[in-house]
Design an enzyme around this catalytic site. Sequence first.
Site, PDB file in Angstrom:
ATOM      1  N   HIS A  73      23.548  28.612  20.505  1.00 21.06           N
ATOM      2  CA  HIS A  73      23.140  27.197  20.513  1.00 21.06           C
ATOM      3  C   HIS A  73      21.873  26.915  21.313  1.00 21.06           C
ATOM      4  CE1 HIS A  73      24.557  25.519  24.512  1.00 21.06           C
ATOM      5  NE2 HIS A  73      25.255  26.636  24.505  1.00 21.06           N
TER       6      HIS A  73
ATOM      7  N   CYS B 155      26.015  16.641  39.631  1.00 20.35           N
ATOM      8  CA  CYS B 155      26.770  15.618  40.339  1.00 20.35           C
ATOM      9  C   CYS B 155      28.214  16.085  40.459  1.00 20.35           C
ATOM     10  CB  CYS B 155      26.707  14.314  39.573  1.00 20.35           C
ATOM     11  SG  CYS B 155      27.317  12.929  40.501  1.00 20.35           S
TER      12      CYS B 155
HETATM   13  C1  LIG Z   1      23.339  28.032  28.547  1.00 27.03           C
HETATM   14  C2  LIG Z   1      23.318  29.233  29.396  1.00 27.03           C
HETATM   15  C3  LIG Z   1      24.457  30.054  29.521  1.00 27.03           C
HETATM   16  C4  LIG Z   1      25.774  29.706  28.892  1.00 27.03           C
HETATM   17  O1  LIG Z   1      25.754  29.841  27.506  1.00 27.03           O
HETATM   18  P1  LIG Z   1      26.883  29.087  26.618  1.00 27.03           P
HETATM   19  O2  LIG Z   1      26.679  29.613  25.240  1.00 27.03           O
HETATM   20  O3  LIG Z   1      26.580  27.624  26.723  1.00 27.03           O
HETATM   21  O4  LIG Z   1      28.199  29.432  27.187  1.00 27.03           O
HETATM   22  C5  LIG Z   1      24.358  31.199  30.282  1.00 27.03           C
HETATM   23  N1  LIG Z   1      23.205  31.538  30.881  1.00 27.03           N
HETATM   24  C6  LIG Z   1      22.091  30.785  30.788  1.00 27.03           C
HETATM   25  C7  LIG Z   1      20.839  31.228  31.473  1.00 27.03           C
HETATM   26  C8  LIG Z   1      22.107  29.609  30.047  1.00 27.03           C
HETATM   27  O5  LIG Z   1      21.009  28.871  29.977  1.00 27.03           O
END
Ligand SMILES: *Cc1c(COP(=O)(O)O)cnc(C)c1O
Length: 391
Positions: free
Chosen positions: A201, A325
């Site tokens: 995502h 927060c």
């Molecule tokens: C968003 C993010 C995650 C977590 O990924 P998800 O698919 O939302 O669980 C882990 N590490 C970094 C650096 C992120 O930006």
Amino acid sequence: MRRVYLDNNATTPVHPLVLEAMIPFFKETFGNASSVHYFGQQAKKALEESREKVAAFIGAKAGEIVFTSGGTESDNLAIKGVAYANRAKGRHIITSSIEHHAVLNVCKQLEKKGFEVTYLPVNRYGEVSPESVEDAIRPDTILITVMHANNEVGTLQPIDAIGKIAKARQILFHTDAVQSVGKVPVNVDSFNVDLLSLSSHKIYGPKGVGALYVRRGTRILPLFQGGHHERRRRAGTENVPGVVGLGRACELAAENMDEEAGKLLALMDRLQSGLERKVEDVLLNGHPTKRLPNTLNMSFAGVEGESLLLNLDMEGIAVSTGSACTSGTLEPSHVLSAMGVDPQLAQGSLRFSLGRENTEEDIDYVLAVISDIVKRLRAISPFYKSSSSPS
Ligand SMILES: *Cc1c(COP(=O)(O)O)cnc(C)c1O
């Protein structure tokens, strides 16, 4: 109202071509990839094609890709998987103090289970020094985990240099590349990584799916007990539509990355120079150049980031603050704290993270709106003292 989304490091919209690729797998091709009949085999074929695409995108082999539910699970599987598979060898893990919570909180949990963790410091730009990694290595070190690009400030780590050290010392090396994949080149061999996390995502794919690269021969213990899916490394019926979406997202990112990065960099420069011109007392957090092409973190002296965020939201502009927060108290971001940013300035920080749908008009709209908001907030701030006004 005009809406400008500048929070692409939090999540991205699904690319229309990704959605199109996924739809058949909710409808006619709905089979369980473990089933031996036609429906199952069609699903299995799609799963394996996606595995090829994800692997190709990061210079890996298909057999080295484990599909997961996202970046968080990939980080958990990598770190806990290695820790528990190697605990007879040693109990020491090296990481950095600016990791995502999906890494930091896993390390904290492992400390409660008898592992020891070294949290490396960073410099004012948010960089880990390879020498500090080398110095932290002990005879019982079993894993080094350092992120490729930081999600809050965008700083890129000297991952090749850290990988070389890990390889020379024969210590497993994991990187959380969730933010860098699709934005800058990522290659598991040039990085010398044994494990690498990515998430769909964040690259215009669907939520709830990701992958962990596990170099051939690397032993990890699974997180879940269940069926023999994903070569026994991740039990559970595969999310076929999600995996197809991730595969397509990787394919599109591979096709468009260079052009996209150039476009994003130009927009980010426009935003940064515009802010520096139009708003006084703003400061960049993060490395001026060794940074993701889409991520701009700025501190606005004398202003609460949270107030700024809410005021921008009222004008249709979506950004984020580093400060989370928690239970009603504003804690400054652990990333900015580790970088030595003054706590007051850390509270006044905003992250703008750009994406493929942003335009120059979006940036100009933000610039037109933000300086008035900052002026208004500073006028009522007990902390603010203009650097240009006589004292
Ligand atoms: C968003 C993010 C995650 C977590 O990924 P998800 O698919 O939302 O669980 C882990 N590490 C970094 C650096 C992120 O930006």
